[in-house]
Design a protein around this motif. Structure first.
Motif, PDB file in Angstrom:
ATOM      1  N   ILE A  46      -4.681  -6.400  -3.603  1.00 29.45           N
ATOM      2  CA  ILE A  46      -4.304  -5.055  -3.162  1.00 29.45           C
ATOM      3  C   ILE A  46      -4.481  -3.522  -3.959  1.00 29.45           C
ATOM      4  O   ILE A  46      -4.330  -2.673  -2.850  1.00 29.45           O
ATOM      5  CB  ILE A  46      -2.638  -5.708  -3.763  1.00 29.45           C
ATOM      6  N   ALA A  47      -4.843  -3.730  -5.159  1.00 32.98           N
ATOM      7  CA  ALA A  47      -5.445  -2.777  -5.566  1.00 32.98           C
ATOM      8  C   ALA A  47      -6.523  -2.143  -5.290  1.00 32.98           C
ATOM      9  O   ALA A  47      -7.744  -0.882  -5.163  1.00 32.98           O
ATOM     10  CB  ALA A  47      -5.259  -2.708  -6.892  1.00 32.98           C
ATOM     11  N   GLY A  48      -7.495  -2.773  -3.872  1.00 33.29           N
ATOM     12  CA  GLY A  48      -8.805  -2.446  -4.080  1.00 33.29           C
ATOM     13  C   GLY A  48      -9.835  -2.108  -4.872  1.00 33.29           C
ATOM     14  O   GLY A  48     -10.829  -2.501  -4.393  1.00 33.29           O
ATOM     15  N   ARG A  49      -9.884  -3.278  -5.663  1.00 26.53           N
ATOM     16  CA  ARG A  49     -11.330  -3.757  -6.805  1.00 26.53           C
ATOM     17  C   ARG A  49     -12.301  -4.719  -6.404  1.00 26.53           C
ATOM     18  O   ARG A  49     -12.873  -4.859  -6.748  1.00 26.53           O
ATOM     19  CB  ARG A  49     -10.095  -4.420  -8.094  1.00 26.53           C
ATOM     20  N   LYS A  50     -11.374  -5.617  -5.808  1.00 30.32           N
ATOM     21  CA  LYS A  50     -11.858  -6.784  -4.646  1.00 30.32           C
ATOM     22  C   LYS A  50     -11.333  -6.017  -3.546  1.00 30.32           C
ATOM     23  O   LYS A  50     -11.244  -6.608  -2.962  1.00 30.32           O
ATOM     24  CB  LYS A  50     -11.375  -7.511  -5.097  1.00 30.32           C
ATOM     25  N   LEU A  51     -12.821  -7.086  -2.675  1.00 25.36           N
ATOM     26  CA  LEU A  51     -12.538  -7.286  -1.468  1.00 25.36           C
ATOM     27  C   LEU A  51     -12.142  -8.754  -0.758  1.00 25.36           C
ATOM     28  O   LEU A  51     -13.182  -9.756  -1.021  1.00 25.36           O
ATOM     29  CB  LEU A  51     -13.769  -6.418  -0.598  1.00 25.36           C
ATOM     30  N   ALA A  52     -11.664  -9.063   0.379  1.00 30.25           N
ATOM     31  CA  ALA A  52     -11.860 -10.265   0.722  1.00 30.25           C
ATOM     32  C   ALA A  52     -12.566 -10.402   2.211  1.00 30.25           C
ATOM     33  O   ALA A  52     -12.383  -9.569   3.053  1.00 30.25           O
ATOM     34  CB  ALA A  52     -10.671 -10.701   1.230  1.00 30.25           C
ATOM     35  N   ALA A  53     -12.622 -11.807   2.542  1.00 26.41           N
ATOM     36  CA  ALA A  53     -13.104 -12.391   4.079  1.00 26.41           C
ATOM     37  C   ALA A  53     -12.224 -13.812   4.468  1.00 26.41           C
ATOM     38  O   ALA A  53     -12.005 -14.396   3.872  1.00 26.41           O
ATOM     39  CB  ALA A  53     -14.683 -12.329   4.303  1.00 26.41           C
ATOM     40  N   PHE A  54     -12.108 -13.536   5.646  1.00 31.93           N
ATOM     41  CA  PHE A  54     -11.048 -14.591   6.240  1.00 31.93           C
ATOM     42  C   PHE A  54     -12.039 -15.343   6.727  1.00 31.93           C
ATOM     43  O   PHE A  54     -12.721 -14.987   7.556  1.00 31.93           O
ATOM     44  CB  PHE A  54     -10.030 -13.785   7.056  1.00 31.93           C
ATOM     45  N   PHE A 100      -3.867   2.225   0.086  1.00 29.83           N
ATOM     46  CA  PHE A 100      -2.870   2.095   1.222  1.00 29.83           C
ATOM     47  C   PHE A 100      -2.745   1.015   1.526  1.00 29.83           C
ATOM     48  O   PHE A 100      -2.113   0.389   2.011  1.00 29.83           O
ATOM     49  CB  PHE A 100      -4.428   2.270   2.317  1.00 29.83           C
ATOM     50  N   THR A 101      -3.674   0.092   0.878  1.00 26.63           N
ATOM     51  CA  THR A 101      -3.740  -1.350   1.252  1.00 26.63           C
ATOM     52  C   THR A 101      -2.313  -1.909   0.438  1.00 26.63           C
ATOM     53  O   THR A 101      -1.765  -3.211   0.385  1.00 26.63           O
ATOM     54  CB  THR A 101      -4.798  -2.471   0.435  1.00 26.63           C
ATOM     55  N   ASN A 102      -2.032  -1.153  -0.720  1.00 30.95           N
ATOM     56  CA  ASN A 102      -0.343  -1.852  -1.114  1.00 30.95           C
ATOM     57  C   ASN A 102       0.646  -1.915  -0.932  1.00 30.95           C
ATOM     58  O   ASN A 102       1.047  -1.622  -1.457  1.00 30.95           O
ATOM     59  CB  ASN A 102      -0.703  -1.355  -3.041  1.00 30.95           C
ATOM     60  N   ILE A 103       0.951  -0.626   0.088  1.00 27.16           N
ATOM     61  CA  ILE A 103       1.646  -0.219   0.535  1.00 27.16           C
ATOM     62  C   ILE A 103       3.338  -1.132   1.151  1.00 27.16           C
ATOM     63  O   ILE A 103       4.746  -0.733   0.553  1.00 27.16           O
ATOM     64  CB  ILE A 103       1.455   0.493   2.302  1.00 27.16           C
ATOM     65  N   HIS A 104       3.105  -1.929   1.594  1.00 29.78           N
ATOM     66  CA  HIS A 104       4.036  -2.904   1.874  1.00 29.78           C
ATOM     67  C   HIS A 104       3.994  -4.221   0.770  1.00 29.78           C
ATOM     68  O   HIS A 104       5.135  -5.060   0.714  1.00 29.78           O
ATOM     69  CB  HIS A 104       3.814  -3.550   3.212  1.00 29.78           C
ATOM     70  N   TYR A 105       3.877  -4.151  -0.182  1.00 26.87           N
ATOM     71  CA  TYR A 105       3.622  -5.390  -1.662  1.00 26.87           C
ATOM     72  C   TYR A 105       4.575  -5.015  -2.456  1.00 26.87           C
ATOM     73  O   TYR A 105       4.925  -3.329  -2.741  1.00 26.87           O
ATOM     74  CB  TYR A 105       1.987  -5.504  -1.726  1.00 26.87           C
ATOM     75  N   PRO A 106       5.074  -5.505  -3.085  1.00 23.48           N
ATOM     76  CA  PRO A 106       5.738  -5.601  -3.862  1.00 23.48           C
ATOM     77  C   PRO A 106       5.498  -4.818  -5.587  1.00 23.48           C
ATOM     78  O   PRO A 106       4.057  -4.503  -5.423  1.00 23.48           O
ATOM     79  CB  PRO A 106       6.875  -6.741  -4.929  1.00 23.48           C
ATOM     80  N   GLU A 107       6.712  -3.905  -5.940  1.00 24.33           N
ATOM     81  CA  GLU A 107       5.678  -3.082  -7.611  1.00 24.33           C
ATOM     82  C   GLU A 107       5.260  -4.171  -8.274  1.00 24.33           C
ATOM     83  O   GLU A 107       4.299  -3.193  -9.077  1.00 24.33           O
ATOM     84  CB  GLU A 107       7.257  -2.217  -7.340  1.00 24.33           C
ATOM     85  N   ALA A 108       5.787  -5.523  -8.606  1.00 20.99           N
ATOM     86  CA  ALA A 108       5.441  -5.783  -9.343  1.00 20.99           C
ATOM     87  C   ALA A 108       4.174  -6.210  -9.054  1.00 20.99           C
ATOM     88  O   ALA A 108       3.535  -6.797  -9.573  1.00 20.99           O
ATOM     89  CB  ALA A 108       6.553  -6.961  -8.915  1.00 20.99           C
ATOM     90  N   LEU A 109       3.499  -6.530  -8.022  1.00 15.95           N
ATOM     91  CA  LEU A 109       1.910  -6.659  -7.705  1.00 15.95           C
ATOM     92  C   LEU A 109       1.147  -5.160  -7.565  1.00 15.95           C
ATOM     93  O   LEU A 109       0.086  -5.934  -7.186  1.00 15.95           O
ATOM     94  CB  LEU A 109       1.664  -7.525  -6.761  1.00 15.95           C
ATOM     95  N   GLY A 110       1.771  -5.323  -8.425  1.00 11.20           N
ATOM     96  CA  GLY A 110       1.071  -2.796  -7.805  1.00 11.20           C
ATOM     97  C   GLY A 110       1.774  -2.657  -5.895  1.00 11.20           C
ATOM     98  O   GLY A 110       0.756  -1.671  -6.118  1.00 11.20           O
TER      99      GLY A 110
END
Ligand SMILES: Cc1cc2nc3c(=O)[nH]c(=O)nc-3n(C[C@H](O)[C@H](O)[C@H](O)COP(=O)(O)OP(=O)(O)OC[C@H]3O[C@@H](n4cnc5c(N)ncnc54)[C@H](O)[C@@H]3O)c2cc1C
Length: 387
Positions: free
Chosen positions: A128-136, A64-74
């Motif tokens: 992007i892969a969801g191995r880590k989570l972020a906060a803003f 889900f989280t990687n839908i719109h990112y380039p393939e080079a970034l997974g």
């Protein structure tokens, strides 16, 4: 009715006529997944205030989280509106899960736009892969709408940035691996990546709230926190611009969450109205009920069109500032109106916890406050009119 609604399908078909079959199949299958795996626990997540880590992991595993990112970034390199359509469905399933993912997504967006190649490899790939989570982390106790008045300071000392100050109301706090932090420096605002285990960094207790009860919300403290100078994102002096641009994208997500929440409330209402009897009829047979439902449907679809329109502009790299703010203002206020009518059409039952319909109103209310309040949206939109 499918979880991926026919209205969503029509918009995606119009936006991507050549790819409509692929995209609609993808979103239909994502909708089935949300309905089967995320929706069933939404009530429990709210009632017991459970951080929806399991949901998020399942959604990450769906790509889900990687839908719109380039393939080079997974990533999958699919258009941005596909992400927004998926977000709408996550919110329809479980808004606590959706807000946690939306904030994570805002940080991914910021790192992608303003981060270096090294930061993409070191942080973004895992996010992007969801191995880590972020906060803003922008808001402070005395700096919300007026975020420029923040007092958190960052100073470059040798090879490290030293950060002192505090933040307030930060989603994903205590759960995130990386915090995207905004601070003042002698030469303007900066944005820095603070890992969860940085010395001097701490978070407070979870702040109880009226809705989105599964998402975490805490204050943060920075007591001489040291991060390497490579953790600066972009340039010193540009931090506030980055925050504004990240918030603009975030506003489209919040608009899509609002559409999803409103759709959930409407779906429950239609079902209830055809089951509940009064004066010898289903309440769905009353003209006044039908009038309310017609308005709810129309408003949801108007908000959805505005939201996907803003998302398309963002995806195309066009200016989307006005459209994002308008979509956010309209969709969030619309969700409150729709959820209010949903409670009303459920009668006394709607006011009880058993009905689980007031959850949607409670979840929707935050949408008019976070990522810029409705009042701030009106200021930004009207400023554009008079510039
Ligand atoms: C559940 C939740 C999650 C959040 N998650 C995050 C997060 O992850 N990261 C983060 O950085 N922040 C987060 N926030 C903070 C949120 O973005 C702020 O609460 C929001 O921007 C409003 O700021 P404030 O609370 O300081 O309200 P204030 O700025 O004090 O506003 C109070 C009222 O005054 C109005 N107002 C303010 N200025 C004006 C003006 N110029 N003209 C007219 N009216 C005005 C506002 O619209 C509002 O109605 C979160 C908040 C909540 C409740």
């Amino acid at each position: 009715m499918g979880f991926y609604t026919k209205e969503q399908k029509k918009i995606i078909s119009i936006l991507f006529p050549k790819k409509k079959q692929d995209y609609n199949e993808l979103l239909e299958s994502f909708g089935e997944f949300v309905e089967k795996k995320i929706l069933p626990t939404a009530r429990k997540v709210d009632k017991e205030g459970i951080f929806p880590k399991e949901n998020m992991d399942m959604i990450f595993a769906q790509g889900f989280t990687n839908i719109h990112y380039p393939e080079a970034l997974g990533g999958l390199e699919l258009p941005y509106p596909i992400y927004i359509a998926a977000m709408e469905m996550v919110a329809k399933g479980c808004a606590s899960t959706a807000i946690s993912l939306a904030i994570h997504g805002t940080v991914c967006d910021g790192l992608y736009q303003f981060g270096s190649k090294e930061q993409h490899e070191k942080y973004l790939r895992d996010l992007i892969a969801g191995r880590k989570l972020a906060a803003f982390a922008l808001t402070e106790a005395n700096a919300g709408s007026d975020a420029r008045s923040m007092t958190t300071m960052a100073e470059l000392e040798g090879e490290n940035w030293k950060i002192n100050g505090s933040k307030m109301y930060i989603t994903n706090s205590g759960k995130a691996d990386y915090y995207f932090v905004f601070a003042r420096t002698r030469s303007g605002f900066a944005s820095l990546i603070v890992p969860k285990d940085a010395t001097g960094f701490s978070h407070g207790a979870n702040i109880p709230k009226m809705g989105l009860k599964g998402s975490s919300l805490m204050g943060l403290t920075f007591d001489n926190v040291q991060v390497p100078k490579e953790n600066l994102v972009g340039k010193v002096g540009e931090g506030f611009e980055y925050a504004k641009r990240m918030l603009l994208g975030g506003r489209i997500s919040v608009a899509s969450l609002s559409v999803g929440i409103a759709q959930a409330a409407l779906d429950k209402t239609i079902k209830y109205a055809t089951e509940r009897d009064a004066f010898g009829k289903h309440i769905s047979d009353f003209q006044m009920t039908r009038s309310k439902v017609a308005e709810m449907m129309t408003e949801i679809n108007a908000a959805r069109l505005m939201t996907y329109h803003a998302a398309s502009l963002k995806g195309l790299g066009e200016d989307f500032s006005a459209e994002a703010c308008e979509a956010k203002l309209y969709s969030t206020e619309m969700a409150l109106r729709v959820c209010n009518e949903a409670i009303q059409l459920h009668g006394g039952y709607g006011y009880t916890d058993e009905a689980d319909v007031h959850r949607h109103w409670r979840d929707a209310k935050l949408m008019t406050i976070g990522e810029g309040t409705s009042e701030i949206m009106k200021i930004i939109i009207s400023n554009m009119a008079f510039e």
